[in-house]
Scaffold this active site. Structure first.
Site, short mmCIF file in Angstrom:
data_model
loop_
_atom_site.label_atom_id
_atom_site.label_comp_id
_atom_site.label_asym_id
_atom_site.label_seq_id
_atom_site.Cartn_x
_atom_site.Cartn_y
_atom_site.Cartn_z
N THR A 93 0.83 -1.21 0.00
CA THR A 93 0.00 0.00 0.00
C THR A 93 0.87 1.27 0.00
OG1 THR A 93 -1.58 -1.24 1.35
CG2 THR A 93 -1.92 1.13 1.20
N HIS A 117 -5.95 0.22 -7.12
CA HIS A 117 -6.61 -0.60 -6.09
C HIS A 117 -6.61 -2.04 -6.58
CE1 HIS A 117 -9.77 -2.41 -3.63
NE2 HIS A 117 -10.31 -2.84 -4.75
P1 ATP Z 1 -6.63 -0.67 -1.99
O1 ATP Z 1 -7.79 -1.08 -1.11
O2 ATP Z 1 -6.81 0.72 -2.61
O3 ATP Z 1 -6.23 -1.72 -2.96
P2 ATP Z 1 -4.82 -1.50 0.02
O4 ATP Z 1 -5.73 -2.67 0.19
O5 ATP Z 1 -3.38 -1.76 -0.26
O6 ATP Z 1 -5.35 -0.50 -1.08
P3 ATP Z 1 -6.17 -0.29 2.26
O7 ATP Z 1 -5.68 -0.43 3.65
O8 ATP Z 1 -7.38 -1.04 1.81
O9 ATP Z 1 -4.92 -0.56 1.30
O10 ATP Z 1 -6.42 1.27 2.03
C1 ATP Z 1 -7.23 1.74 0.97
C2 ATP Z 1 -6.61 2.97 0.36
O11 ATP Z 1 -6.62 4.03 1.30
C3 ATP Z 1 -5.12 2.82 -0.01
O12 ATP Z 1 -4.92 2.25 -1.27
C4 ATP Z 1 -4.65 4.27 0.02
O13 ATP Z 1 -5.03 4.98 -1.17
C5 ATP Z 1 -5.44 4.84 1.18
N1 ATP Z 1 -4.69 4.75 2.44
C6 ATP Z 1 -4.51 3.65 3.21
N2 ATP Z 1 -3.77 3.94 4.31
C7 ATP Z 1 -3.49 5.26 4.22
C8 ATP Z 1 -2.77 6.19 5.03
N3 ATP Z 1 -2.18 5.78 6.18
N4 ATP Z 1 -2.69 7.47 4.63
C9 ATP Z 1 -3.28 7.88 3.48
N5 ATP Z 1 -3.98 7.07 2.67
C10 ATP Z 1 -4.09 5.79 3.02
MG MG Z 2 -7.84 -2.51 0.42
#
Ligand code: ATP
Ligand code: MG
Length: 147
Positions: A93, A117
């Protein structure tokens, strides 16, 4: 048995920076078949629903604002064990922690603007795909077809 498809979004930053082509190239070169795809702009209500699991996180409001800031590409990608295989090629991420050669390492601008994503489970791949695509917009290589 692991599922054969995952759902992806090419996020606004990557679309704006003309990274659609290179990202799709990487997806195809990694053995994925694109079985559904379109360019759309999310409405706020759609973005909120899509990221509902994160609604209590401190980054939620900024994330919704970013995801609705411009057009995105939504797509369904097919491959055996698609969810896990796709998470491997997108990388962590946080792009600073993403491995060399991964989509996020190559094309992300920041943790929030992390290019793409990818679904995190077969269950969510289905929910997310059904959220954006009707049956007539999907063309599976795993189902019989006659072109
Ligand atoms: P996605 O769901 O987009 O595939 P991911 O599963 O790797 O990404 P998630 O934890 O689901 O990560 O978070 C969803 C989205 O939220 C991330 O892709 C990112 O754009 C944003 N995000 C997550 N953590 C943070 C953070 N600490 N600060 C800013 N944005 C964040
Ligand atoms: Mg995610």
């Amino acid at each position: 048995m692991a599922g054969t498809y995952t759902f992806t979004i090419i996020k606004p930053g990557a679309v704006n920076n003309e990274h659609i082509g290179p990202i799709l190239n990487k997806i195809n070169n990694s053995g994925f078949h694109i079985s559904a795809m379109k360019l759309i702009k999310l409405r706020t209500a759609q973005a909120k629903k899509f990221y509902e699991v994160h609604r209590d996180k401190p980054f939620y409001n900024d994330l919704i604002e970013f995801m609705t800031s411009g057009p995105i590409v939504v797509a369904i990608l097919e491959k055996e064990n698609a969810v896990e295989e796709y998470r491997k090629i997108i990388g962590a991420t946080d792009p600073e922690k993403a491995e060399e050669g991964t989509i996020r390492k190559l094309f992300a601008q920041s943790m929030q603007k992390n290019a793409v994503h990818g679904s995190d489970s077969d269950e969510n791949a289905k929910i997310e795909s059904d959220f954006f695509f009707s049956n007539s917009e999907r063309f599976s290589i795993f189902e019989e077809r006659d072109f």
